[in-house]
Design an enzyme around this catalytic site. Structure first.
Site, short mmCIF file in Angstrom:
data_model
loop_
_atom_site.label_atom_id
_atom_site.label_comp_id
_atom_site.label_asym_id
_atom_site.label_seq_id
_atom_site.Cartn_x
_atom_site.Cartn_y
_atom_site.Cartn_z
N LEU A 269 52.94 -22.79 -5.89
CA LEU A 269 54.27 -23.08 -6.24
C LEU A 269 55.24 -22.92 -5.30
CD1 LEU A 269 56.32 -22.45 -8.63
CD2 LEU A 269 56.29 -20.18 -8.49
N TYR A 270 54.69 -22.06 -4.87
CA TYR A 270 55.26 -22.14 -3.21
C TYR A 270 55.82 -23.43 -2.32
CZ TYR A 270 56.13 -21.84 1.70
OH TYR A 270 56.76 -21.87 3.08
N ALA A 271 55.01 -24.40 -2.48
CA ALA A 271 54.94 -25.66 -1.94
C ALA A 271 56.41 -26.84 -3.06
CB ALA A 271 53.71 -26.43 -2.23
#
Length: 439
Positions: free
Chosen positions: A249-251
Protein backbone atom coordinates in the site's frame (compact mmCIF):
# COMPACT_ATOMS: atom_id res chain seq x y z
CA UNK A 1 -32.51 10.48 17.26
CA UNK A 2 -36.27 9.81 17.55
CA UNK A 3 -35.74 8.00 20.84
CA UNK A 4 -34.41 11.22 22.35
CA UNK A 5 -37.50 13.31 21.56
CA UNK A 6 -40.08 13.97 24.33
CA UNK A 7 -42.96 11.49 24.17
CA UNK A 8 -45.96 13.84 23.85
CA UNK A 9 -48.62 11.12 24.18
CA UNK A 10 -47.03 9.90 27.40
CA UNK A 11 -46.81 13.42 28.81
CA UNK A 12 -50.46 14.10 28.01
CA UNK A 13 -51.57 11.08 30.03
CA UNK A 14 -50.01 12.34 33.27
CA UNK A 15 -52.64 14.00 35.51
CA UNK A 16 -51.93 17.67 36.21
CA UNK A 17 -52.81 17.32 39.89
CA UNK A 18 -52.81 14.39 42.31
CA UNK A 19 -55.86 12.84 43.97
CA UNK A 20 -59.48 12.99 42.83
CA UNK A 21 -59.76 16.77 42.44
CA UNK A 22 -61.53 17.55 39.16
CA UNK A 23 -60.13 20.40 37.07
CA UNK A 24 -62.46 23.20 36.04
CA UNK A 25 -62.94 22.78 32.29
CA UNK A 26 -63.66 26.46 31.55
CA UNK A 27 -61.88 27.90 28.47
CA UNK A 28 -59.83 30.22 30.72
CA UNK A 29 -58.52 27.33 32.82
CA UNK A 30 -57.88 25.27 29.72
CA UNK A 31 -55.80 28.15 28.34
CA UNK A 32 -53.77 28.34 31.54
CA UNK A 33 -53.23 24.61 31.41
CA UNK A 34 -52.10 24.78 27.78
CA UNK A 35 -49.64 27.64 28.38
CA UNK A 36 -48.28 25.95 31.49
CA UNK A 37 -47.67 22.67 29.64
CA UNK A 38 -46.12 24.53 26.73
CA UNK A 39 -43.78 26.41 29.07
CA UNK A 40 -42.71 23.18 30.79
CA UNK A 41 -42.18 21.45 27.46
CA UNK A 42 -40.08 24.37 26.17
CA UNK A 43 -38.01 24.39 29.35
CA UNK A 44 -37.23 20.68 29.13
CA UNK A 45 -36.48 20.92 25.40
CA UNK A 46 -33.99 23.75 25.94
CA UNK A 47 -32.43 21.88 28.86
CA UNK A 48 -32.10 18.73 26.76
CA UNK A 49 -30.52 20.65 23.84
CA UNK A 50 -28.11 22.34 26.23
CA UNK A 51 -27.01 19.01 27.70
CA UNK A 52 -26.46 17.56 24.22
CA UNK A 53 -24.38 20.57 23.16
CA UNK A 54 -22.25 20.42 26.31
CA UNK A 55 -21.68 16.70 25.82
CA UNK A 56 -20.77 17.19 22.16
CA UNK A 57 -18.35 20.02 22.81
CA UNK A 58 -16.63 18.11 25.60
CA UNK A 59 -16.41 14.83 23.70
CA UNK A 60 -15.40 16.20 20.25
CA UNK A 61 -11.67 16.61 21.08
CA UNK A 62 -11.45 13.11 22.51
CA UNK A 63 -13.03 11.69 19.36
CA UNK A 64 -10.48 13.40 17.15
CA UNK A 65 -7.67 12.24 19.39
CA UNK A 66 -8.79 8.63 19.22
CA UNK A 67 -8.63 8.62 15.41
CA UNK A 68 -4.99 8.01 14.45
CA UNK A 69 -5.54 9.35 10.93
CA UNK A 70 -6.52 12.78 12.25
CA UNK A 71 -4.47 13.14 15.40
CA UNK A 72 -1.79 15.06 13.52
CA UNK A 73 -4.28 17.84 12.76
CA UNK A 74 -4.16 18.91 16.42
CA UNK A 75 -1.84 21.71 15.42
CA UNK A 76 0.03 23.67 18.06
CA UNK A 77 -0.93 27.34 18.46
CA UNK A 78 0.48 29.42 15.62
CA UNK A 79 0.23 32.98 14.45
CA UNK A 80 0.93 36.38 15.92
CA UNK A 81 3.73 38.94 15.41
CA UNK A 82 6.47 36.98 17.21
CA UNK A 83 5.60 33.77 15.39
CA UNK A 84 5.63 35.55 12.02
CA UNK A 85 8.96 37.15 12.88
CA UNK A 86 10.49 33.71 13.52
CA UNK A 87 9.04 32.40 10.26
CA UNK A 88 10.48 35.29 8.22
CA UNK A 89 13.86 35.12 9.94
CA UNK A 90 14.22 31.38 9.29
CA UNK A 91 13.16 31.72 5.65
CA UNK A 92 15.38 34.74 4.94
CA UNK A 93 17.92 34.13 2.16
CA UNK A 94 21.45 35.01 3.28
CA UNK A 95 23.48 34.20 0.18
CA UNK A 96 23.62 36.14 -3.07
CA UNK A 97 21.95 33.53 -5.27
CA UNK A 98 20.10 31.67 -2.53
CA UNK A 99 16.59 30.27 -2.59
CA UNK A 100 13.82 30.23 0.00
CA UNK A 101 12.69 26.67 0.71
CA UNK A 102 9.68 25.34 2.59
CA UNK A 103 10.65 21.86 3.87
CA UNK A 104 7.84 19.55 4.99
CA UNK A 105 8.77 16.66 7.27
CA UNK A 106 11.72 18.79 8.40
CA UNK A 107 12.18 16.89 11.68
CA UNK A 108 12.31 13.60 9.80
CA UNK A 109 15.50 11.77 8.84
CA UNK A 110 16.02 13.15 5.33
CA UNK A 111 14.27 16.42 6.18
CA UNK A 112 16.72 17.26 8.95
CA UNK A 113 19.80 16.66 6.79
CA UNK A 114 18.39 18.55 3.79
CA UNK A 115 17.28 21.52 5.92
CA UNK A 116 20.68 21.79 7.62
CA UNK A 117 22.53 21.55 4.29
CA UNK A 118 20.40 24.29 2.74
CA UNK A 119 20.88 26.56 5.73
CA UNK A 120 24.65 26.02 5.72
CA UNK A 121 24.96 27.29 2.17
CA UNK A 122 22.91 30.42 2.89
CA UNK A 123 19.44 29.49 1.67
CA UNK A 124 16.30 30.47 3.54
CA UNK A 125 14.67 27.44 5.17
CA UNK A 126 11.40 27.03 7.04
CA UNK A 127 10.44 23.58 8.32
CA UNK A 128 7.10 21.94 9.06
CA UNK A 129 6.53 18.70 10.98
CA UNK A 130 3.64 17.15 12.89
CA UNK A 131 5.90 15.12 15.24
CA UNK A 132 3.63 12.08 15.11
CA UNK A 133 4.40 8.91 17.05
CA UNK A 134 5.00 6.46 14.19
CA UNK A 135 8.41 6.12 15.84
CA UNK A 136 9.94 7.70 18.95
CA UNK A 137 8.95 11.41 18.86
CA UNK A 138 11.87 12.30 21.16
CA UNK A 139 14.26 11.53 18.28
CA UNK A 140 12.33 14.01 16.13
CA UNK A 141 12.52 16.58 18.93
CA UNK A 142 16.28 16.08 19.11
CA UNK A 143 16.51 16.69 15.37
CA UNK A 144 14.37 19.80 15.83
CA UNK A 145 16.78 21.08 18.48
CA UNK A 146 19.67 20.40 16.09
CA UNK A 147 17.98 22.47 13.40
CA UNK A 148 17.16 25.27 15.83
CA UNK A 149 20.88 25.59 16.54
CA UNK A 150 21.53 26.03 12.82
CA UNK A 151 18.86 28.72 12.54
CA UNK A 152 16.01 26.64 11.09
CA UNK A 153 12.58 27.17 12.66
CA UNK A 154 10.39 24.05 12.49
CA UNK A 155 6.68 24.92 12.71
CA UNK A 156 4.61 22.24 14.41
CA UNK A 157 1.70 21.49 12.13
CA UNK A 158 0.21 19.14 9.57
CA UNK A 159 0.33 19.26 5.77
CA UNK A 160 -3.44 18.68 5.79
CA UNK A 161 -3.96 21.96 7.65
CA UNK A 162 -4.88 24.27 4.75
CA UNK A 163 -5.21 27.36 6.94
CA UNK A 164 -1.69 26.94 8.33
CA UNK A 165 -0.09 26.33 4.93
CA UNK A 166 -1.92 29.29 3.42
CA UNK A 167 -0.74 31.49 6.26
CA UNK A 168 2.88 30.41 5.81
CA UNK A 169 2.75 31.22 2.09
CA UNK A 170 1.21 34.59 2.93
CA UNK A 171 4.08 35.38 5.28
CA UNK A 172 6.86 34.10 2.99
CA UNK A 173 7.02 34.01 -0.81
CA UNK A 174 8.80 30.64 -1.02
CA UNK A 175 10.65 30.01 -4.26
CA UNK A 176 10.84 26.26 -3.66
CA UNK A 177 9.13 23.48 -1.71
CA UNK A 178 10.96 20.35 -0.58
CA UNK A 179 8.12 17.98 0.27
CA UNK A 180 9.39 15.13 2.45
CA UNK A 181 6.48 14.70 4.86
CA UNK A 182 4.89 11.27 4.43
CA UNK A 183 3.81 8.15 6.24
CA UNK A 184 6.80 5.88 5.68
CA UNK A 185 7.34 2.14 6.06
CA UNK A 186 6.16 -0.79 3.95
CA UNK A 187 5.03 -3.13 6.75
CA UNK A 188 3.17 -0.61 8.91
CA UNK A 189 0.63 -0.18 6.09
CA UNK A 190 -0.87 -3.53 7.05
CA UNK A 191 -1.60 -2.17 10.54
CA UNK A 192 -2.76 1.36 9.75
CA UNK A 193 -3.60 1.77 6.06
CA UNK A 194 -5.63 4.95 6.54
CA UNK A 195 -2.55 6.85 7.78
CA UNK A 196 -0.93 6.34 4.36
CA UNK A 197 -3.93 7.71 2.49
CA UNK A 198 -4.18 10.62 4.94
CA UNK A 199 -0.52 11.67 4.61
CA UNK A 200 0.71 10.45 1.23
CA UNK A 201 -2.36 11.22 -0.87
CA UNK A 202 -4.61 13.72 0.93
CA UNK A 203 -1.63 15.59 2.37
CA UNK A 204 0.08 15.84 -1.02
CA UNK A 205 -3.09 17.11 -2.69
CA UNK A 206 -3.59 19.71 0.05
CA UNK A 207 -0.01 20.97 -0.34
CA UNK A 208 -0.31 21.15 -4.14
CA UNK A 209 -3.59 23.06 -3.82
CA UNK A 210 -1.88 25.70 -1.70
CA UNK A 211 1.13 25.84 -4.04
CA UNK A 212 -0.97 26.24 -7.19
CA UNK A 213 -2.79 29.21 -5.64
CA UNK A 214 0.38 30.88 -4.34
CA UNK A 215 1.71 33.94 -6.14
CA UNK A 216 4.35 33.30 -7.29
CA UNK A 217 3.98 29.55 -7.53
CA UNK A 218 6.97 27.70 -6.04
CA UNK A 219 8.94 24.94 -7.76
CA UNK A 220 8.34 21.63 -6.02
CA UNK A 221 10.68 18.71 -5.31
CA UNK A 222 9.12 15.79 -3.47
CA UNK A 223 10.05 12.35 -2.17
CA UNK A 224 8.61 9.44 -4.08
CA UNK A 225 10.15 6.00 -3.45
CA UNK A 226 11.95 3.11 -5.09
CA UNK A 227 9.01 1.05 -3.83
CA UNK A 228 7.01 2.17 -6.87
CA UNK A 229 8.94 -0.39 -8.95
CA UNK A 230 7.05 -3.05 -7.01
CA UNK A 231 7.04 -6.43 -8.70
CA UNK A 232 9.17 -5.21 -11.62
CA UNK A 233 11.80 -7.90 -12.23
CA UNK A 234 14.03 -5.95 -14.62
CA UNK A 235 17.18 -4.64 -12.90
CA UNK A 236 18.64 -2.17 -12.46
CA UNK A 237 15.45 -0.14 -12.06
CA UNK A 238 15.16 2.68 -14.59
CA UNK A 239 12.77 5.63 -14.59
CA UNK A 240 11.41 4.26 -17.88
CA UNK A 241 10.41 0.93 -16.33
CA UNK A 242 6.85 -0.10 -15.45
CA UNK A 243 5.59 1.10 -12.08
CA UNK A 244 2.01 -0.17 -12.25
CA UNK A 245 2.46 -3.27 -10.07
CA UNK A 246 2.98 -2.01 -6.49
CA UNK A 247 3.74 -4.69 -3.91
CA UNK A 248 2.51 -2.68 -0.91
CA UNK A 249 0.00 0.00 0.00
CA UNK A 250 2.90 2.35 0.74
CA UNK A 251 4.18 1.85 -2.81
CA UNK A 252 0.67 2.36 -4.19
CA UNK A 253 0.30 5.71 -2.40
CA UNK A 254 3.68 6.87 -3.71
CA UNK A 255 2.74 5.83 -7.24
CA UNK A 256 -0.57 7.65 -6.82
CA UNK A 257 1.44 10.69 -5.74
CA UNK A 258 3.40 10.61 -8.99
CA UNK A 259 0.17 10.57 -10.99
CA UNK A 260 -1.28 13.39 -8.89
CA UNK A 261 1.90 15.42 -9.47
CA UNK A 262 1.48 14.91 -13.22
CA UNK A 263 -2.08 16.24 -13.01
CA UNK A 264 -1.12 19.43 -11.15
CA UNK A 265 1.77 19.99 -13.53
CA UNK A 266 -0.49 19.55 -16.56
CA UNK A 267 -3.43 21.66 -15.34
CA UNK A 268 -1.86 24.29 -13.10
CA UNK A 269 1.69 24.69 -14.46
CA UNK A 270 3.50 23.59 -11.29
CA UNK A 271 7.16 22.67 -11.80
CA UNK A 272 7.48 19.29 -10.07
CA UNK A 273 10.39 16.89 -9.56
CA UNK A 274 9.90 13.46 -7.96
CA UNK A 275 12.79 11.63 -6.30
CA UNK A 276 12.73 7.85 -5.91
CA UNK A 277 14.91 7.20 -2.86
CA UNK A 278 16.63 3.81 -2.48
CA UNK A 279 16.98 2.58 1.16
CA UNK A 280 18.44 5.67 2.80
CA UNK A 281 20.56 5.16 5.94
CA UNK A 282 22.90 7.10 8.19
CA UNK A 283 23.13 9.17 11.42
CA UNK A 284 19.83 10.47 12.81
CA UNK A 285 18.10 7.73 10.85
CA UNK A 286 14.71 6.06 11.25
CA UNK A 287 14.39 3.43 14.00
CA UNK A 288 12.01 1.35 11.85
CA UNK A 289 14.75 0.67 9.27
CA UNK A 290 16.58 -2.67 9.40
CA UNK A 291 20.11 -1.31 9.86
CA UNK A 292 18.86 0.75 12.83
CA UNK A 293 16.97 -1.92 14.75
CA UNK A 294 19.59 -4.55 13.84
CA UNK A 295 22.15 -2.38 15.64
CA UNK A 296 19.88 -2.03 18.66
CA UNK A 297 19.07 -5.74 18.84
CA UNK A 298 22.66 -6.92 18.33
CA UNK A 299 23.77 -4.76 21.26
CA UNK A 300 20.93 -6.13 23.39
CA UNK A 301 21.68 -9.74 22.47
CA UNK A 302 18.36 -10.23 20.71
CA UNK A 303 17.93 -12.41 17.63
CA UNK A 304 18.20 -10.81 14.19
CA UNK A 305 15.53 -11.93 11.67
CA UNK A 306 17.06 -12.17 8.21
CA UNK A 307 14.65 -12.83 5.37
CA UNK A 308 15.47 -14.90 2.32
CA UNK A 309 13.62 -15.19 -0.96
CA UNK A 310 12.25 -18.33 -2.66
CA UNK A 311 14.73 -21.22 -2.88
CA UNK A 312 16.96 -19.49 -0.29
CA UNK A 313 17.36 -16.51 -2.62
CA UNK A 314 19.38 -13.52 -1.48
CA UNK A 315 17.57 -10.42 -0.24
CA UNK A 316 19.56 -7.32 -1.18
CA UNK A 317 19.09 -3.56 -1.03
CA UNK A 318 20.67 -0.60 -2.80
CA UNK A 319 21.68 1.10 0.48
CA UNK A 320 22.24 4.84 -0.08
CA UNK A 321 24.03 7.02 2.45
CA UNK A 322 22.21 10.14 3.60
CA UNK A 323 24.88 12.61 2.42
CA UNK A 324 24.55 11.28 -1.13
CA UNK A 325 20.77 11.64 -0.96
CA UNK A 326 21.15 15.23 0.25
CA UNK A 327 23.35 16.04 -2.75
CA UNK A 328 20.64 14.70 -5.04
CA UNK A 329 17.96 16.75 -3.26
CA UNK A 330 19.95 19.98 -3.50
CA UNK A 331 20.80 19.26 -7.13
CA UNK A 332 17.09 18.83 -7.88
CA UNK A 333 16.24 22.13 -6.20
CA UNK A 334 19.03 23.96 -8.03
CA UNK A 335 17.98 22.68 -11.46
CA UNK A 336 14.23 23.06 -10.94
CA UNK A 337 12.67 25.48 -13.40
CA UNK A 338 10.08 28.05 -12.37
CA UNK A 339 6.40 27.11 -12.30
CA UNK A 340 4.37 28.66 -15.11
CA UNK A 341 1.01 29.19 -13.44
CA UNK A 342 -0.55 32.32 -12.02
CA UNK A 343 -3.67 32.39 -9.88
CA UNK A 344 -3.90 28.65 -10.28
CA UNK A 345 -4.01 28.88 -14.10
CA UNK A 346 -1.31 27.46 -16.35
CA UNK A 347 0.41 29.96 -18.65
CA UNK A 348 2.67 27.50 -20.43
CA UNK A 349 4.36 24.06 -20.25
CA UNK A 350 6.03 23.36 -16.90
CA UNK A 351 8.91 21.09 -15.95
CA UNK A 352 8.02 17.54 -14.80
CA UNK A 353 10.82 15.11 -13.83
CA UNK A 354 11.43 11.87 -11.93
CA UNK A 355 14.87 10.67 -10.78
CA UNK A 356 16.28 7.59 -9.09
CA UNK A 357 18.59 8.42 -6.18
CA UNK A 358 20.44 5.24 -5.24
CA UNK A 359 23.96 3.93 -4.74
CA UNK A 360 23.94 1.46 -7.67
CA UNK A 361 25.62 -1.22 -5.51
CA UNK A 362 23.07 -3.63 -4.00
CA UNK A 363 24.33 -5.40 -0.87
CA UNK A 364 22.84 -8.61 0.62
CA UNK A 365 21.22 -8.08 4.01
CA UNK A 366 23.47 -10.82 5.36
CA UNK A 367 26.49 -8.65 4.50
CA UNK A 368 24.85 -5.68 6.23
CA UNK A 369 24.68 -7.75 9.42
CA UNK A 370 28.32 -8.87 9.03
CA UNK A 371 29.48 -5.26 8.77
CA UNK A 372 27.50 -4.31 11.88
CA UNK A 373 29.04 -7.27 13.76
CA UNK A 374 32.54 -6.03 12.97
CA UNK A 375 31.75 -2.42 13.87
CA UNK A 376 29.96 -3.30 17.12
CA UNK A 377 32.37 -6.12 17.99
CA UNK A 378 29.38 -8.28 18.88
CA UNK A 379 28.27 -11.53 17.24
CA UNK A 380 24.69 -11.38 15.99
CA UNK A 381 22.18 -14.13 16.76
CA UNK A 382 20.92 -14.66 13.21
CA UNK A 383 17.57 -16.29 12.49
CA UNK A 384 16.84 -17.04 8.83
CA UNK A 385 13.19 -16.67 7.86
CA UNK A 386 11.17 -16.89 4.67
CA UNK A 387 10.17 -13.48 3.35
CA UNK A 388 6.57 -12.83 4.46
CA UNK A 389 3.91 -11.46 2.16
CA UNK A 390 3.96 -8.00 3.71
CA UNK A 391 4.86 -5.84 0.72
CA UNK A 392 8.65 -6.18 0.91
CA UNK A 393 10.50 -6.96 -2.34
CA UNK A 394 13.52 -9.19 -2.68
CA UNK A 395 15.87 -6.91 -4.56
CA UNK A 396 16.39 -3.21 -5.35
CA UNK A 397 18.99 -1.72 -7.68
CA UNK A 398 18.98 1.84 -9.03
CA UNK A 399 19.93 2.97 -12.50
CA UNK A 400 21.08 6.56 -11.84
CA UNK A 401 22.15 7.50 -15.37
CA UNK A 402 19.46 10.18 -15.67
CA UNK A 403 20.29 11.78 -12.28
CA UNK A 404 23.99 11.75 -13.16
CA UNK A 405 23.34 13.57 -16.43
CA UNK A 406 20.72 16.07 -15.24
CA UNK A 407 21.73 16.69 -11.62
CA UNK A 408 25.43 15.82 -11.53
CA UNK A 409 24.47 13.17 -8.97
CA UNK A 410 27.31 10.86 -7.99
CA UNK A 411 27.14 8.76 -4.80
CA UNK A 412 30.52 8.35 -3.09
CA UNK A 413 29.84 6.48 0.18
CA UNK A 414 30.01 2.68 0.33
CA UNK A 415 28.05 0.70 2.94
CA UNK A 416 31.08 -0.05 5.15
CA UNK A 417 31.96 3.66 5.43
CA UNK A 418 28.37 4.79 5.89
CA UNK A 419 27.58 2.23 8.60
CA UNK A 420 30.75 3.20 10.46
CA UNK A 421 29.46 6.78 10.65
CA UNK A 422 26.02 5.59 11.69
CA UNK A 423 27.33 3.35 14.48
CA UNK A 424 29.50 6.16 15.81
CA UNK A 425 26.43 8.42 15.98
CA UNK A 426 24.22 5.70 17.45
CA UNK A 427 26.59 4.92 20.33
CA UNK A 428 27.05 8.60 21.05
CA UNK A 429 23.34 9.44 20.94
CA UNK A 430 22.03 6.54 23.01
CA UNK A 431 24.97 5.95 25.36
CA UNK A 432 26.59 9.29 26.09
CA UNK A 433 23.36 11.30 26.11
CA UNK A 434 21.61 8.89 28.47
CA UNK A 435 18.77 8.26 26.00
CA UNK A 436 17.28 4.82 25.60
CA UNK A 437 16.51 3.21 22.28
CA UNK A 438 12.91 2.04 22.12
CA UNK A 439 12.06 -1.64 22.07
Amino acid sequence: MSQLKPNSSHLDNIPSTPGKFKMDKSPYVKGLRWHSALAKLSFWCFLFIGIVLIFFLRSAPSLSQSDPTRRSLRTAIWGGPNWEKRVRSSARVRSRNGISVFVTGAAGFVGTHVSAALKRRGDGVLGLDNFNDYYDPSLKRSRQALLERTGVFVVEGDINDSALLTKLFDVVAFTHVMHLAAQAGVRYAMQNPSSYVHSNIAGLVNLLEVCKSANPQPSIVWASSSSVYGLNSKVPFSERDRTDQPASLYAATKKAGEEIAHTYNHIHGLSITGLRFFTVYGPWGRPDMAYFFFTKDILKGKSIPIFEGPNHGTVARDFTYIDDIVKGCLGSLDTAEKSTGSGGKKKGPAQLRVFNLGNTSPVPVTELVSILERLLKVKANRVMLKMPRNGDVQFTHANITLAQRELGYKPTTDLQTGLKKFVRWYLSYYSNSGKKSSG
